[in-house]
Scaffold this motif. Sequence first.
Motif, PDB file in Angstrom:
ATOM      1  N   LYS A 268      50.134 -11.780 -45.202  1.00 29.06           N
ATOM      2  CA  LYS A 268      50.423 -11.262 -46.522  1.00 29.06           C
ATOM      3  C   LYS A 268      49.254 -11.205 -47.465  1.00 29.06           C
ATOM      4  O   LYS A 268      49.233 -10.354 -48.340  1.00 29.06           O
ATOM      5  CB  LYS A 268      51.709 -11.634 -47.069  1.00 29.06           C
ATOM      6  CG  LYS A 268      53.007 -11.331 -46.235  1.00 29.06           C
ATOM      7  CD  LYS A 268      54.271 -11.929 -47.033  1.00 29.06           C
ATOM      8  CE  LYS A 268      54.329 -12.933 -47.450  1.00 29.06           C
ATOM      9  NZ  LYS A 268      55.489 -13.714 -48.153  1.00 29.06           N
ATOM     10  N   GLN A 269      48.718 -12.403 -47.394  1.00 32.44           N
ATOM     11  CA  GLN A 269      47.670 -12.774 -48.262  1.00 32.44           C
ATOM     12  C   GLN A 269      46.484 -13.483 -47.456  1.00 32.44           C
ATOM     13  O   GLN A 269      47.174 -14.600 -46.799  1.00 32.44           O
ATOM     14  CB  GLN A 269      48.293 -13.533 -49.453  1.00 32.44           C
ATOM     15  CG  GLN A 269      47.359 -14.276 -50.547  1.00 32.44           C
ATOM     16  CD  GLN A 269      47.661 -15.245 -51.430  1.00 32.44           C
ATOM     17  OE1 GLN A 269      48.876 -15.514 -51.410  1.00 32.44           O
ATOM     18  NE2 GLN A 269      47.072 -15.520 -52.290  1.00 32.44           N
ATOM     19  N   PRO A 270      45.382 -13.241 -47.840  1.00 33.95           N
ATOM     20  CA  PRO A 270      44.761 -12.396 -48.579  1.00 33.95           C
ATOM     21  C   PRO A 270      44.811 -10.920 -47.839  1.00 33.95           C
ATOM     22  O   PRO A 270      45.062 -10.978 -46.715  1.00 33.95           O
ATOM     23  CB  PRO A 270      43.174 -12.854 -48.420  1.00 33.95           C
ATOM     24  CG  PRO A 270      43.079 -13.612 -47.366  1.00 33.95           C
ATOM     25  CD  PRO A 270      44.375 -14.280 -46.981  1.00 33.95           C
ATOM     26  N   LEU A 271      44.685  -9.862 -48.557  1.00 34.02           N
ATOM     27  CA  LEU A 271      44.601  -8.761 -48.076  1.00 34.02           C
ATOM     28  C   LEU A 271      43.587  -8.094 -47.162  1.00 34.02           C
ATOM     29  O   LEU A 271      42.364  -9.012 -47.277  1.00 34.02           O
ATOM     30  CB  LEU A 271      44.669  -7.549 -49.143  1.00 34.02           C
ATOM     31  CG  LEU A 271      45.952  -7.895 -50.016  1.00 34.02           C
ATOM     32  CD1 LEU A 271      45.994  -6.878 -51.150  1.00 34.02           C
ATOM     33  CD2 LEU A 271      47.250  -7.459 -49.207  1.00 34.02           C
TER      34      LEU A 271
ATOM     35  N   GLU B 239      39.863  -7.910 -48.649  1.00 34.79           N
ATOM     36  CA  GLU B 239      39.572  -8.511 -50.189  1.00 34.79           C
ATOM     37  C   GLU B 239      38.532  -9.271 -50.578  1.00 34.79           C
ATOM     38  O   GLU B 239      38.064  -9.766 -49.575  1.00 34.79           O
ATOM     39  CB  GLU B 239      40.966  -9.218 -50.391  1.00 34.79           C
ATOM     40  CG  GLU B 239      40.915  -9.798 -51.780  1.00 34.79           C
ATOM     41  CD  GLU B 239      42.628 -10.695 -52.067  1.00 34.79           C
ATOM     42  OE1 GLU B 239      42.765 -11.015 -53.045  1.00 34.79           O
ATOM     43  OE2 GLU B 239      43.255 -10.499 -51.051  1.00 34.79           O
TER      44      GLU B 239
ATOM     45  N   ILE C  78      37.235 -12.121 -52.845  1.00 32.25           N
ATOM     46  CA  ILE C  78      37.653 -13.318 -53.661  1.00 32.25           C
ATOM     47  C   ILE C  78      36.655 -13.765 -54.327  1.00 32.25           C
ATOM     48  O   ILE C  78      35.470 -14.400 -53.610  1.00 32.25           O
ATOM     49  CB  ILE C  78      38.556 -14.133 -52.684  1.00 32.25           C
ATOM     50  CG1 ILE C  78      39.574 -13.706 -51.921  1.00 32.25           C
ATOM     51  CG2 ILE C  78      38.998 -15.663 -53.586  1.00 32.25           C
ATOM     52  CD1 ILE C  78      40.287 -14.426 -51.018  1.00 32.25           C
TER      53      ILE C  78
ATOM     54  N   LYS D 189      43.860 -19.374 -49.687  1.00 26.90           N
ATOM     55  CA  LYS D 189      45.306 -19.786 -49.405  1.00 26.90           C
ATOM     56  C   LYS D 189      45.666 -18.357 -48.468  1.00 26.90           C
ATOM     57  O   LYS D 189      45.361 -17.330 -48.649  1.00 26.90           O
ATOM     58  CB  LYS D 189      46.157 -19.628 -50.602  1.00 26.90           C
ATOM     59  CG  LYS D 189      46.025 -20.815 -51.415  1.00 26.90           C
ATOM     60  CD  LYS D 189      47.162 -21.170 -52.307  1.00 26.90           C
ATOM     61  CE  LYS D 189      47.016 -22.344 -53.215  1.00 26.90           C
ATOM     62  NZ  LYS D 189      46.847 -23.612 -52.389  1.00 26.90           N
ATOM     63  N   VAL D 190      46.373 -18.662 -47.417  1.00 25.90           N
ATOM     64  CA  VAL D 190      46.703 -17.664 -46.219  1.00 25.90           C
ATOM     65  C   VAL D 190      48.241 -17.705 -46.191  1.00 25.90           C
ATOM     66  O   VAL D 190      48.741 -19.058 -45.993  1.00 25.90           O
ATOM     67  CB  VAL D 190      45.951 -17.709 -44.923  1.00 25.90           C
ATOM     68  CG1 VAL D 190      46.492 -16.681 -44.056  1.00 25.90           C
ATOM     69  CG2 VAL D 190      44.300 -17.826 -45.222  1.00 25.90           C
ATOM     70  N   SER D 191      48.928 -16.750 -46.331  1.00 23.21           N
ATOM     71  CA  SER D 191      50.290 -16.661 -46.132  1.00 23.21           C
ATOM     72  C   SER D 191      50.719 -15.583 -45.144  1.00 23.21           C
ATOM     73  O   SER D 191      50.023 -14.598 -45.180  1.00 23.21           O
ATOM     74  CB  SER D 191      51.153 -16.548 -47.440  1.00 23.21           C
ATOM     75  OG  SER D 191      50.913 -15.158 -47.969  1.00 23.21           O
ATOM     76  N   THR D 192      51.834 -15.797 -44.378  1.00 21.23           N
ATOM     77  CA  THR D 192      51.963 -14.790 -43.172  1.00 21.23           C
ATOM     78  C   THR D 192      53.625 -14.330 -43.636  1.00 21.23           C
ATOM     79  O   THR D 192      54.369 -15.123 -44.183  1.00 21.23           O
ATOM     80  CB  THR D 192      51.949 -15.548 -41.876  1.00 21.23           C
ATOM     81  OG1 THR D 192      52.667 -16.705 -41.942  1.00 21.23           O
ATOM     82  CG2 THR D 192      50.374 -15.961 -41.668  1.00 21.23           C
TER      83      THR D 192
ATOM     84  N   SER E  32      52.494 -20.593 -44.306  1.00 21.10           N
ATOM     85  CA  SER E  32      51.313 -20.855 -45.541  1.00 21.10           C
ATOM     86  C   SER E  32      50.275 -21.865 -44.957  1.00 21.10           C
ATOM     87  O   SER E  32      50.563 -22.895 -44.545  1.00 21.10           O
ATOM     88  CB  SER E  32      51.691 -20.914 -46.828  1.00 21.10           C
ATOM     89  OG  SER E  32      52.542 -20.027 -47.194  1.00 21.10           O
TER      90      SER E  32
ATOM     91  N   VAL F  63      37.946 -11.181 -45.052  1.00 19.06           N
ATOM     92  CA  VAL F  63      37.792 -11.491 -46.502  1.00 19.06           C
ATOM     93  C   VAL F  63      36.332 -11.844 -46.846  1.00 19.06           C
ATOM     94  O   VAL F  63      35.496 -12.193 -45.846  1.00 19.06           O
ATOM     95  CB  VAL F  63      38.868 -12.465 -46.711  1.00 19.06           C
ATOM     96  CG1 VAL F  63      40.299 -12.214 -46.755  1.00 19.06           C
ATOM     97  CG2 VAL F  63      38.337 -13.904 -46.210  1.00 19.06           C
TER      98      VAL F  63
END
Length: 184
Positions: free
Chosen positions: A84-87, A90, A92, A99-102, A131, A163
């Motif tokens: 979900k993050q990062p796209l 993207e 930065i 930060k990496v979230s799934t 995360s 990224v």
Amino acid sequence: MLLKTTSLLCMLIALLAITASQAEIYKVVDERGNINFTDEPGDNPAEPVKLKPSSIISPPPVIPINNQVSEAEGQRGYNFFTIKQPLEGETIRNADNLKVSTDISPKLKASDSLQLYLNGKPYGKKQKGASFSLANIDRGTHDVSVKVLNEEGKVLNSASVKVHLKQTSKLLPKPNPTPVPPSP
């Protein structure tokens, strides 16, 4: 009764297919000299067309793609897994931490874990949380991926993004802030 109806329906479909394959085709030339092909000659003089037997080509065998879940793994597989993050793509700026979230569906099973990879190499340890925090990452373009692993270390699913980390050089002077005009 249902079996008799189904059998009768199958025989009718087969009979129609045989009849359709044996239908005559006619070549008809109209008053203007246009050539038409039809299964009904009508009032115009028609010439029967003899067709070669049709070719039947069997489709090639289905070869499963690597990321498809086999039937044996179907009960353990995951329908949805993404970062979900990062796209993807993207940029930065001015951050050496990432930060990496799934997102995963269904919820991660107790026997499975997530492993973060930075530029193809494992980063940190396997974990159950969705995360991750990466510290002191150099500027540049990085491939970030997360893999869902079972207890044997087999990859059940994976997701990845590229990224770009940009840093302002400490050697460059900071830009002067734009003065704000006084309010009346």
